[in-house]
Design an enzyme around this catalytic site. Structure first.
Site, PDB file in Angstrom:
ATOM      1  N   ARG A 175      56.972  53.766  20.755  1.00  0.00           N
ATOM      2  CA  ARG A 175      56.412  53.013  19.631  1.00  0.00           C
ATOM      3  C   ARG A 175      57.475  52.065  19.091  1.00  0.00           C
ATOM      4  O   ARG A 175      58.636  52.462  18.948  1.00  0.00           O
ATOM      5  CB  ARG A 175      55.977  53.976  18.531  1.00  0.00           C
ATOM      6  N   HIS A 226      58.549  63.082   6.904  1.00  0.00           N
ATOM      7  CA  HIS A 226      59.190  62.991   8.213  1.00  0.00           C
ATOM      8  C   HIS A 226      60.164  64.137   8.485  1.00  0.00           C
ATOM      9  O   HIS A 226      60.319  64.544   9.627  1.00  0.00           O
ATOM     10  CB  HIS A 226      59.809  61.614   8.397  1.00  0.00           C
ATOM     11  N   ARG A 232      51.267  61.058   1.448  1.00  0.00           N
ATOM     12  CA  ARG A 232      51.565  62.155   2.370  1.00  0.00           C
ATOM     13  C   ARG A 232      52.812  62.942   1.968  1.00  0.00           C
ATOM     14  O   ARG A 232      53.054  64.030   2.483  1.00  0.00           O
ATOM     15  CB  ARG A 232      51.691  61.645   3.810  1.00  0.00           C
ATOM     16  N   ARG A 266      59.082  58.121  18.593  1.00  0.00           N
ATOM     17  CA  ARG A 266      59.343  57.369  17.355  1.00  0.00           C
ATOM     18  C   ARG A 266      60.716  56.714  17.472  1.00  0.00           C
ATOM     19  O   ARG A 266      61.733  57.341  17.211  1.00  0.00           O
ATOM     20  CB  ARG A 266      59.323  58.303  16.146  1.00  0.00           C
ATOM     21  N   CYS A 312      47.776  61.065  17.990  1.00  0.00           N
ATOM     22  CA  CYS A 312      49.200  61.447  17.998  1.00  0.00           C
ATOM     23  C   CYS A 312      49.676  61.927  16.638  1.00  0.00           C
ATOM     24  O   CYS A 312      50.845  62.222  16.467  1.00  0.00           O
ATOM     25  CB  CYS A 312      50.069  60.304  18.504  1.00  0.00           C
ATOM     26  N   ASN A 339      48.428  61.071  10.460  1.00  0.00           N
ATOM     27  CA  ASN A 339      49.274  61.339   9.278  1.00  0.00           C
ATOM     28  C   ASN A 339      49.086  60.242   8.247  1.00  0.00           C
ATOM     29  O   ASN A 339      48.905  60.503   7.059  1.00  0.00           O
ATOM     30  CB  ASN A 339      50.750  61.404   9.664  1.00  0.00           C
ATOM     31  N   ASP A 340      49.146  58.999   8.717  1.00  0.00           N
ATOM     32  CA  ASP A 340      48.951  57.892   7.788  1.00  0.00           C
ATOM     33  C   ASP A 340      47.471  57.654   7.521  1.00  0.00           C
ATOM     34  O   ASP A 340      47.082  57.359   6.395  1.00  0.00           O
ATOM     35  CB  ASP A 340      49.584  56.608   8.338  1.00  0.00           C
TER      36      ASP A 340
END
Ligand code: PEP
Ligand code: MG
Length: 756
Positions: free
Chosen positions: A506, A363, A638, A470, A675, A627-628
């Site tokens: 989100r 992040h 990650r 986020r 995204c 990403n996940d």
């Protein structure tokens, strides 16, 4: 034995340089295994030769003189084959090579094991014995375990040596260290080490901050404060502890007044160190002596000393770090940089980031991209503590850093920085154009966001809206959960700034690597644990507050979209929808007039790929969090630098999964967006266009580039390229094909960026 092993590794990892590390190894291993000789040979910089670097048992004068080619002698054989060699009589072996200066003819038994770090041969660890005998299995196993554990510490110590003595010039200009691309861009600046408070081992080397006298004064003051603390603790404990137990505090007081602590630290300050690092080295030196002792009682004294060290450090650190401590072009460097450490640097002074741990999907790297700041992650061997104040060049495209660059290198990178700026300026106008393919398909490009500070840049960037806000970021920078009113204000600001363009908020996605300081979750396997929607469904009071705040923030506007993270089953979605309905009903009862927002589901767990159609039928849109999704599909953490080269969004399995999601959404007649960071990769964007993905959401810094890609291709051509890629088996071949396609349409300037 495990205990001995742990202690050796710990000692080696605190060594001040390579020679000290190797001396500790040979001394401690010889002692622990009860052998006659222990030696370490390391690969020379030419990678063709091995050199005897340390020994206990052979003639010490031969250190630095015995040199063997790869494959030459028994040591060369171990290195060449990357396998242990265990012989009862070394001289019988045809490859035995005799070096008279070592005096090794007296030793018959030979055991050599390779020292390998991340597939790189570093050297050979050798045990020798007078008697003719094969080392038994236990010895072999122990030496292999030790070599494997020591490899990291040796590699680290090697780099410390290359970085050079602290505060001096480095032994080597342009020292290059590889990491992983974190955020694209190039930067030149001065390293500032971010370190945890009251953690002695993370204190970086630095010159006296003000003057030697003031450093000494501050140190003496800090020692005096700790004495006073001890006195008052002792007083409080009087009557609670027995006289004998109270003696412990006297022992503390003695240590605090001892020459070995006070005078040694002052000597180090006088030799040019700031008080914090001088204290660190003194404590390290004194604890090493205790750690070496076999008596467990005496070993405990090392713990007491560390405690005293931490207490003094806490006083030294109070009131440290002001804005002016950060140079104009700060390159922030840390063992494991966090979002808060990043936020401590004034934005206008922050030129780049380097983290010894983490990857491009961490992040902190995502935040760096949002802020347009180059970042290099996962530089695992970086001697962080030595870096403060050094000049550094970082290349966020390749994931490379250069320490103390030469004038030529600095000029070369300055040229790249200038070119980058020109490219960005050239793209600025393009960013305001609609993102329409050559055959007329409009693919809106939204921005990813998470900080109020990036609303303005996002608006000016030409974003068609916010595709992913986020919400955990405003949660992370507070010391408690924000209340409903506070949240309404945050969400309202972003919704009204973009109205009528859509803004996708989100719901809270904490857990995994995103921790809230006031809501600690300790798990062995956090990415497979309690995170995202799992937490918010278990805490309806937190979830409902957030949903109410989002809905209230959208009063009078019509651009709110709500997105649920980490959905892995239909049940979770149904529960989340039920709570959303409840939040809205409550507000209607309270006479708010709020339209039902559009609702979406994130596809970031493999199960959601297979459920795409069923999920899509129940909501208004899908948004793929690559990403996940990539981490879960490929079973690659990650944030783990060790496996970062396995993390690849162009892996054929990922492409097939994305195709399946897109087809599922189409069957349900719902749009799908991407995204995750994959959407910002120009090469990957071509494939997403080809799949018929309806919109992309990317970090602001990449927005113009992605629009450029969309405007340069027709969807038909992108589909053709996708079909070719779906036939291919190797991610590298897919990357090469797409880079070629980018170059053919004149987008060669983006190919370098495509590496991220
Ligand atoms: C993702 O997983 O791709 C995503 C966008 O969410 P985050 O990076 O915040 O986990
Ligand atoms: Mg995610």
């Amino acid at each position: 034995m495990l205990d001995i092993l742990r202690r050796i590794v710990q000692e080696v990892s605190t060594a001040e340089d390579l020679n000290q590390a190797l001396d500790i190894i040979v001394h401690r291993v010889k002692q622990a295994l009860g052998i006659d000789v222990c030696s370490v040979y390391l690969m020379a910089p030419d990678r063709q030769h091995l050199m005897l670097m340390a020994t206990e048992g052979l003639n010490p004068d031969s250190v630095g003189h015995v040199r063997l080619a790869l494959g030459e002698g028994l040591v060369g054989l171990v290195a060449e084959r990357a396998e242990p060699v265990n012989l009862d009589n070394a001289t019988d072996h045809p490859l035995f090579r005799y070096f008279p200066e070592t005096g090794e003819e007296r030793y018959h038994a030979f055991l050599g094991v390779p020292i390998v770090h991340h597939r790189r041969m570093l050297g050979v660890l050798v045990a020798q014995q007078h008697e003719r005998r094969r080392f038994d299995d236990e010895h072999v196993a122990l030496l292999i375990t030790l070599a494997a554990q020591l490899a990291g510490a040796i590699s680290h110590a090697e780099l410390i040596g290359e970085v050079g003595p602290r505060r001096g010039t480095p032994r080597q200009a342009n020292l290059q260290i590889m990491g992983i691309p974190g955020a694209s861009g190039v930067a030149i600046g001065t390293a500032v080490v971010a370190y945890a408070a009251a953690a002695l081992e993370s204190v970086p080397d630095r010159e006296p901050v003000v003057s030697v006298e003031e450093e000494i004064h501050a140190f003496k003051e800090a020692v005096q404060r700790v004495r006073e603390e001890m006195e008052s603790i002792k007083l409080r404990m009087n009557g609670v502890l027995s006289t004998e137990e109270l003696l412990l505090f006297d022992a503390y007081m003695m240590m605090l007044g001892s020459d070995s602590l006070v005078l040694r630290t002052i000597e180090r300050i006088e030799a040019g160190s700031w008080a914090q690092a001088a204290l660190r080295d003194t404590i390290r030196e004194s604890t090493r002596a205790f750690d070496d002792m076999d008596d467990p009682y005496l070993r405990e004294r090392a713990t007491d000393l560390r405690d005293i060290g931490r207490r003094i450090l806490t006083h030294l650190q109070s009131g440290q770090r002001k804005i002016e401590d950060f140079p104009e072009r700060t390159i922030l460097i840390g063992e494991d940089l966090t979002a808060t450490q990043l936020a401590e640097v004034p934005v206008e002074r922050l030129a780049g980031l380097v983290s010894a741990r983490g990857t491009g999907s961490s992040h902190v790297a995502i935040l760096a991209r949002a802020m347009g700041i180059p970042a290099v992650m996962g530089v695992s061997d970086l001697p962080v503590g030595r870096m403060d104040g050094m000049e550094v060049v970082i290349d966020g495209y390749r994931g490379q850093i250069f320490i103390q660059p030469s004038r030529e290198l600095r000029e070369e990178f300055q040229r790249l920085v200038d070119e980058e700026r020109e490219l960005a300026e050239g793209l600025r106008n393009l960013a305001l154009e609609p993102a329409t393919t050559q055959d007329g398909v409009v693919i809106p490009v939204y921005a990813n966001s998470g900080l109020l500070a990036d609303i303005n840049p996002s608006k000016q960037s030409g974003a068609d809206g916010i595709g992913l806000y986020r919400t955990e970021v405003p949660f992370m920078i507070r010391d408690r959960f924000p209340g409903e009113e506070e949240q309404v204000e945050i969400y309202r600001q972003i919704l009204s700034s973009f109205d009528p363009r859509p803004v996708t908020l989100r719901t809270l996605d904490v857990g995994g690597d995103k921790a809230l300081p006031y809501f600690p979750v300790h798990e062995d396997n956090p990415f497979l644990g309690w995170r995202g929607i799992r937490i918010t469904l278990d805490h309806p009071e937190i979830f409902l507050t957030q949903l109410r705040a989002m809905l209230r923030a959208s009063q009078g506007l019509s651009n709110l979209q709500i997105l649920f993270p980490m959905i892995s089953s239909l049940d979770e979605l149904k529960d989340a929808l039920r709570l959303l309905q409840r939040a809205r009903d409550e507000l209607l009862d309270e006479h708010y007039v709020i339209p039902m927002p559009k609702v979406g589901v994130m596809v970031e767990v493999p199960s959601a790929v297979y459920l795409a159609e069923a999920l899509a039928r129940r909501v208004d849109f899908l948004s793929v969090g690559t990403n996940d999704l990539v981490q879960y599909l490929l079973a690659v953490d990650r944030n783990n630098a060790r496996v970062a080269d396995l993390y690849n969004a162009l892996h054929p399995a990922v492409l097939r999964a994305l195709k399946q999601v897109s087809e599922g959404a189409k069957k349900a007649g719902k749009p799908v967006s991407i995204c995750g960071e994959m959407a910002a990769d120009p090469a990957a964007a071509i494939l997403l266009i080809g799949m018929g993905i309806d919109s992309l959401s990317v970090n602001v810094a990449s927005l113009a580039r992605v629009k450029w890609v969309i405007r340069s291709f027709s969807q038909a051509r992108a589909r053709e390229l996708l079909n070719q890629c779906l036939e291919m088996e190797e991610p590298a071949a897919i990357r090469a094909l797409l880079n070629n396609a980018l170059m053919q349409v004149g987008l060669g300037g983006l190919v370098r960026a495509g590496k991220t």
